[in-house]
Structure formats: structure tokens, C-alpha cells
Design a protein around this motif. Structure first.
Motif, PDB file in Angstrom:
ATOM      1  N   VAL A 196       8.788 -27.848   0.669  1.00 36.18           N
ATOM      2  CA  VAL A 196       9.606 -28.849  -0.016  1.00 36.18           C
ATOM      3  C   VAL A 196       9.130 -30.258   0.317  1.00 36.18           C
ATOM      4  O   VAL A 196       9.027 -31.122  -0.566  1.00 36.18           O
ATOM      5  CB  VAL A 196      11.087 -28.663   0.363  1.00 36.18           C
ATOM      6  N   GLY A 197       8.808 -30.513   1.590  1.00 34.55           N
ATOM      7  CA  GLY A 197       8.310 -31.829   1.972  1.00 34.55           C
ATOM      8  C   GLY A 197       6.978 -32.156   1.319  1.00 34.55           C
ATOM      9  O   GLY A 197       6.741 -33.300   0.903  1.00 34.55           O
ATOM     10  N   ALA A 198       6.094 -31.149   1.200  1.00 32.47           N
ATOM     11  CA  ALA A 198       4.798 -31.375   0.555  1.00 32.47           C
ATOM     12  C   ALA A 198       4.972 -31.682  -0.925  1.00 32.47           C
ATOM     13  O   ALA A 198       4.312 -32.593  -1.467  1.00 32.47           O
ATOM     14  CB  ALA A 198       3.895 -30.155   0.743  1.00 32.47           C
ATOM     15  N   VAL A 199       5.845 -30.960  -1.605  1.00 32.26           N
ATOM     16  CA  VAL A 199       6.084 -31.223  -3.028  1.00 32.26           C
ATOM     17  C   VAL A 199       6.695 -32.609  -3.215  1.00 32.26           C
ATOM     18  O   VAL A 199       6.296 -33.365  -4.121  1.00 32.26           O
ATOM     19  CB  VAL A 199       6.996 -30.134  -3.627  1.00 32.26           C
ATOM     20  N   ASN A 200       7.662 -32.971  -2.364  1.00 41.48           N
ATOM     21  CA  ASN A 200       8.265 -34.299  -2.470  1.00 41.48           C
ATOM     22  C   ASN A 200       7.247 -35.403  -2.225  1.00 41.48           C
ATOM     23  O   ASN A 200       7.190 -36.400  -2.968  1.00 41.48           O
ATOM     24  CB  ASN A 200       9.419 -34.431  -1.474  1.00 41.48           C
ATOM     25  N   GLY A 201       6.432 -35.243  -1.162  1.00 38.09           N
ATOM     26  CA  GLY A 201       5.425 -36.252  -0.880  1.00 38.09           C
ATOM     27  C   GLY A 201       4.387 -36.378  -1.981  1.00 38.09           C
ATOM     28  O   GLY A 201       3.952 -37.479  -2.336  1.00 38.09           O
ATOM     29  N   TYR A 202       4.008 -35.256  -2.562  1.00 40.54           N
ATOM     30  CA  TYR A 202       3.047 -35.248  -3.675  1.00 40.54           C
ATOM     31  C   TYR A 202       3.625 -35.938  -4.909  1.00 40.54           C
ATOM     32  O   TYR A 202       2.961 -36.773  -5.552  1.00 40.54           O
ATOM     33  CB  TYR A 202       2.673 -33.803  -3.973  1.00 40.54           C
ATOM     34  N   ALA A 203       4.877 -35.631  -5.240  1.00 43.25           N
ATOM     35  CA  ALA A 203       5.506 -36.240  -6.413  1.00 43.25           C
ATOM     36  C   ALA A 203       5.714 -37.743  -6.213  1.00 43.25           C
ATOM     37  O   ALA A 203       5.475 -38.542  -7.135  1.00 43.25           O
ATOM     38  CB  ALA A 203       6.844 -35.556  -6.696  1.00 43.25           C
ATOM     39  N   LEU A 204       6.135 -38.152  -5.014  1.00 48.07           N
ATOM     40  CA  LEU A 204       6.382 -39.573  -4.758  1.00 48.07           C
ATOM     41  C   LEU A 204       5.091 -40.374  -4.675  1.00 48.07           C
ATOM     42  O   LEU A 204       5.096 -41.585  -4.925  1.00 48.07           O
ATOM     43  CB  LEU A 204       7.174 -39.736  -3.465  1.00 48.07           C
ATOM     44  N   SER A 205       3.969 -39.734  -4.345  1.00 43.89           N
ATOM     45  CA  SER A 205       2.708 -40.443  -4.191  1.00 43.89           C
ATOM     46  C   SER A 205       1.948 -40.578  -5.504  1.00 43.89           C
ATOM     47  O   SER A 205       1.329 -41.620  -5.766  1.00 43.89           O
ATOM     48  CB  SER A 205       1.814 -39.738  -3.163  1.00 43.89           C
ATOM     49  N   PHE A 206       1.980 -39.540  -6.351  1.00 45.66           N
ATOM     50  CA  PHE A 206       1.132 -39.536  -7.545  1.00 45.66           C
ATOM     51  C   PHE A 206       1.921 -39.598  -8.859  1.00 45.66           C
ATOM     52  O   PHE A 206       1.533 -40.307  -9.776  1.00 45.66           O
ATOM     53  CB  PHE A 206       0.239 -38.297  -7.533  1.00 45.66           C
ATOM     54  N   TRP A 207       3.004 -38.873  -8.977  1.00 42.75           N
ATOM     55  CA  TRP A 207       3.743 -38.849 -10.238  1.00 42.75           C
ATOM     56  C   TRP A 207       4.737 -39.995 -10.329  1.00 42.75           C
ATOM     57  O   TRP A 207       4.989 -40.508 -11.416  1.00 42.75           O
ATOM     58  CB  TRP A 207       4.454 -37.507 -10.389  1.00 42.75           C
ATOM     59  N   ARG A 208       5.304 -40.379  -9.216  1.00 44.06           N
ATOM     60  CA  ARG A 208       6.180 -41.546  -9.122  1.00 44.06           C
ATOM     61  C   ARG A 208       7.225 -41.561 -10.238  1.00 44.06           C
ATOM     62  O   ARG A 208       7.177 -42.403 -11.153  1.00 44.06           O
ATOM     63  CB  ARG A 208       5.349 -42.830  -9.166  1.00 44.06           C
ATOM     64  N   PRO A 209       8.166 -40.633 -10.194  1.00 44.39           N
ATOM     65  CA  PRO A 209       9.217 -40.614 -11.222  1.00 44.39           C
ATOM     66  C   PRO A 209      10.118 -41.834 -11.097  1.00 44.39           C
ATOM     67  O   PRO A 209      10.061 -42.593 -10.128  1.00 44.39           O
ATOM     68  CB  PRO A 209       9.979 -39.316 -10.902  1.00 44.39           C
ATOM     69  N   ARG A 210      10.948 -42.023 -12.116  1.00 51.85           N
ATOM     70  CA  ARG A 210      11.857 -43.172 -12.111  1.00 51.85           C
ATOM     71  C   ARG A 210      12.814 -43.070 -10.914  1.00 51.85           C
ATOM     72  O   ARG A 210      13.418 -42.027 -10.660  1.00 51.85           O
ATOM     73  CB  ARG A 210      12.651 -43.198 -13.411  1.00 51.85           C
ATOM     74  N   GLY A 211      12.935 -44.155 -10.198  1.00 53.31           N
ATOM     75  CA  GLY A 211      13.783 -44.182  -9.017  1.00 53.31           C
ATOM     76  C   GLY A 211      13.151 -43.569  -7.791  1.00 53.31           C
ATOM     77  O   GLY A 211      13.857 -43.218  -6.840  1.00 53.31           O
ATOM     78  N   ALA A 212      11.810 -43.427  -7.786  1.00 50.95           N
ATOM     79  CA  ALA A 212      11.143 -42.792  -6.651  1.00 50.95           C
ATOM     80  C   ALA A 212      11.342 -43.588  -5.362  1.00 50.95           C
ATOM     81  O   ALA A 212      11.510 -43.006  -4.286  1.00 50.95           O
ATOM     82  CB  ALA A 212       9.652 -42.636  -6.954  1.00 50.95           C
TER      83      ALA A 212
END
Length: 300
Positions: free
Chosen positions: A110-126
Motif C-alpha cells: 500500500v505504501g509503495a502504491v501510494n508513493g508511486y501515485a503521489l510521485s508520478f500520477w499526482r492526482p487532484r489533491g495529492a
């Protein structure tokens, strides 16, 4: 004809540096005192755990055993009483294994997926989400115990193995997210863009590109989570239930059992058995921890 050659000046003598300069002596004295400070309790525990009670009653705390015995270790593992049950600390050992393995895997994933999403995909409100996760990492566990008890009880997970695994996943997620986000921040963004151009989606890029590149930080995360979950006491005491109590809770029950004679050698053996897994991880994986930290865990 005699030709006189000019005499060359003698080379200055090279002074050999003394091995025992005051700064070096001070450093060695500090390291030696620190080693004694941390190793002396371990020495006392070891020698006490292999002494019979007749020797322990003499009060010679630092003396080596005259009659060496491993019976306290056998008793601590197989037949020590943890309250009303006298099945030894091995029950808590296997309970801890059942808690640590899924808790470590889930929290790291879960931490790896969150870190990956926050680093590269950067969704709204990241940014707001990441700030909330960081705040969650510094909230004391005691503040959240009662609300989590009510929540888990409402979904019938309180005092169960899935419940305690879920709790460790929740409490490990903020720190794991921070580790992986900082690690992924050191990876060039062009690599991610190239994977997107090649048609890679969210999960394909994560599983086939980012996850294989994350081995150093995964090692760091495993060391942190395994030692943290294994050494946990309060969460296991509250959420695990009587059938899934981890090794730390079982150790507390062995030491605080007041029926009959207090067996200090058995208590010391049980304490060493409980700490063996974290100690083994630190001794075996210490250099991997340093390498993982140096390769990007504190970047970004």
C-alpha cells in the motif's frame, strides 16, 4: 680533474603519526563505554538464562555459570505459563509470525502504491493527501485505540487475526508512503513519460518498471516493518484477541505470572527468544538498510 658535485639538502624526516592521539583515544574510549553500556545487559541476560536457580539466589549477577544448563530455555519455549496456559512462548512466536508476514507485505504494498501515485500520477489533491498521511504518522497510537476498537467491532474484526493485520497496515501506511514517495522522487520523470508513451498504464508501469527498481527501498521497508510489528505490544494486546496474542504480550504474561516461584532464568531465556528475530534482522541486514537509505530513502 676532480669535479665537485653540489651536495643536495637532506630530505626532512617524515614524522610518523602516533596511533594514540588524544582525539583518537577519546573516540575509542567513547565507543568502548557505549559498547559496554549496551552489551552488559545482554551479558547478564545470557549468563542468567543458563544458570540454575540455586546459583542465581547467591546474588553473583556477573559471575559465569558453574553448572551450565539449557533447561530454562526449554521451559521458556515449551512449558512456561502465560497466565492459565502453560504452553510456553512458542505459541506467541507463531502468532507473531502470522501477524508480521501479512502485515509487512500489505503495508509495504500500500505504501509503495501510494508513493508511486503521489510521485508520478499526482492526482487532484495529492499534496493535501500526502500532508494528511504525514500527520497520521505522528499521531500517538493511544489516541486512536478507542475509535479503532469501535470501528473494528462494528465490522466484526475486533480480536481477530485479520483485525490486527489491518491495524498494522493502517499504522504502517504513512511511513511507508513517505519512504516510497521520496525514493520515487529520485527517479527521472522522463523514464515514467517514456513508459506512458509506450502505452503503459497505472498498474503495468508500477509492477513491471517501478517495483523492480525499488528493491533497495523495499529492503529498508521490510526491516522497519518486521521489527516494528514484531516489537509491538499495545496494538497486539488490544486488537489481537486471546487466541492471537503476539510474542511480546506472551512474554509480559510469563514475567508477570506470580503463581509459585519466580524463575528468573526462564524469564531471561524467554526475553532473549522474543528479541532474537529483530536482533537477527539487524545483524544480517544492517548493511542493506544503510545501502537502501543511501540509495534514495532520504532524497526528494
Amino acid at each position: 680533474m676532480n669535479v665537485s658535485h653540489p651536495t643536495l639538502p637532506a630530505a626532512p624526516a617524515v614524522r610518523r603519526r602516533s596511533r594514540f592521539t588524544p582525539p583518537r583515544v577519546g573516540v575509542y574510549a567513547f565507543l568502548l563505554s557505549a559498547a559496554l553500556f549496551f552489551l552488559l545487559p545482554l551479558y547478564v541476560m545470557l549468563v542468567t538464562s543458563v544458570k540454575p536457580m540455586s546459583e542465581i539466589r547467591l546474588g553473583h549477577l556477573l559471575a559465569l555459570p558453574v553448572h551450565f544448563t539449557l533447561e530454562p530455555w526449554s521451559t521458556a519455549w515449551q512449558s512456561a505459563c502465560t497466565g492459565l496456559d502453560c504452553n510456553g512462548i512458542r505459541v506467541g512466536f507463531w502468532n507473531s509470525v502470522r501477524i508480521v508476514v501479512p502485515g509487512t507485505i500489505l503495508s509495504i504494498f500500500v505504501g509503495a502504491v501510494n508513493g508511486y501515485a503521489l510521485s508520478f500520477w499526482r492526482p487532484r489533491g495529492a499534496g493535501v493527501l500526502f500532508a494528511i498521511l504525514l500527520v497520521g504518522a505522528f499521531i500517538p497510537v493511544q489516541v486512536m485505540v478507542y475509535p479503532l476498537v469501535r470501528v473494528l467491532a462494528s465490522v466484526h474484526l475486533f480480536s481477530s487475526l485479520p483485525g490486527i493485520v489491518l491495524i498494522h497496515t493502517i499504522f504502517g501506511m504513512p511511513v511507508m508512503t513517505l519512504l516510497f514517495r521520496n525514493y520515487y522522487a529520485s527517479i527521472p520523470l522522463e523514464l515514467f513519460k517514456a513508459a506512458r508513451i509506450d502505452g503503459g498504464g497505472f498498474w503495468r508501469i508500477f509492477l513491471q518498471l517501478m517495483l523492480p527498481m525499488s528493491v533497495p527501498i523495499i529492503v529498508v521497508a521490510i526491516i522497519m516493518q518486521v521489527t516494528g510489528i514484531w516489537n509491538d505490544f499495545i496494538l497486539g494486546l488490544v486488537f489481537a484477541g486471546t487466541k492471537n496474542l503476539p510474542m511480546t504480550v506472551q512474554l509480559n504474561n510469563i514475567i508477570n505470572t506470580t503463581t509459585g516461584e519466580r524463575l528468573y532464568n526462564v524469564n531471561m531465556a524467554a526475553t532473549i527468544l522474543t528479541s532474537m528475530v529483530p536482533l537477527a534482522i539487524y545483524f544480517i541486514s544492517g548493511r542493506w538498510f544503510v545501502r537502501g537509505i543511501a540509495s534514495g530513502a532520504v532524497k526528494g
